[in-house]
Design an enzyme around this catalytic site. Sequence first.
Site, mmCIF file in Angstrom:
data_model
loop_
_atom_site.group_PDB
_atom_site.id
_atom_site.type_symbol
_atom_site.label_atom_id
_atom_site.label_comp_id
_atom_site.label_asym_id
_atom_site.label_seq_id
_atom_site.Cartn_x
_atom_site.Cartn_y
_atom_site.Cartn_z
ATOM 1 N N ARG A 64 -2.281 12.644 12.246
ATOM 2 C CA ARG A 64 -2.093 12.222 11.026
ATOM 3 C C ARG A 64 -2.438 13.433 10.118
ATOM 4 N NH1 ARG A 64 -1.932 6.534 8.719
ATOM 5 N NH2 ARG A 64 -0.484 7.403 7.221
ATOM 6 N N CYS A 72 -8.319 7.548 3.738
ATOM 7 C CA CYS A 72 -7.737 7.367 4.891
ATOM 8 C C CYS A 72 -6.096 7.122 4.480
ATOM 9 C CB CYS A 72 -8.101 6.049 5.624
ATOM 10 S SG CYS A 72 -7.900 4.410 4.514
#
Length: 276
Positions: A173, A231
């Site tokens: 990611r 995050c």
Amino acid sequence: MKPIISASELVSESAGATPPVLLDVRYLAVGGPPGRPEYEAGHIPGAVYVDLDAELAGPPGAGGRHPLPDLAAFGATMRRAGVSAGTPVVVYDGGLGWGAARAWWLLRWAGHPNVRVLDGGIAAWPGELSKDVPAPAPGDFEPRPGGLRLLDADGAASLARSGLLLDARAAERYRGDVEPIDRIGGHIPGAVSAPTMENVDGTGRFLSAEALRARFAGLGADSAGEIGVYCGSGVSAAQEVLALELAGFEAALYAGSWSEWSGDPARPVATGPDPQ
């Protein structure tokens, strides 16, 4: 105070003169089962369930998928669960420490001095589980923000240039290879990849303080000055803030995280491997 507690320590403290308030914050990200049915099927005796989506976060929007909750509502949730300023609190989840660390971070940020995460989560608990839902006496906790450092988007961008900004998501990611949730893949320019899964062992317990310190030192924490973490939505990054504290580093949390950053087309996006 060490931010984690072992199951054996929790057993001992629960039988002592000042047992901790127990909060069950089992949570899985998008696509996972809700935590409440798991709690009702069996929890550590005396634990009160706290819903991460509804009680540890505000409504999703421009501030991200899990923005900070309304302060008054958060205080009411903690008092309902029996949390008082002078009473220790132990939080646990299903094992990775994400949900529990979100509760730990919020309580510490809001001024509670004695909060710990059960290392290894509910799987580490050696005793019987209970289906009884407790009704604790209301606590007296009143949030007073400022106990831990908090970043907004501009602060995260600045820290990525002047200090060390860690991206706690999975490496794919970070690189932008895949993005299963947010508008676009990639990372904040200048951020360093530091997946949370590397903070724990195969059982979900945190690595030793020495191993964590070596890990973060290798990412530049020793010379960074200021450290920040983000995050996807500010949940798993709290676990990394906790891991950094175990390692002896103080870190700020960018609560809006990638879900806020990537939702703003004016914000720059980097892709590809870690510049280190």
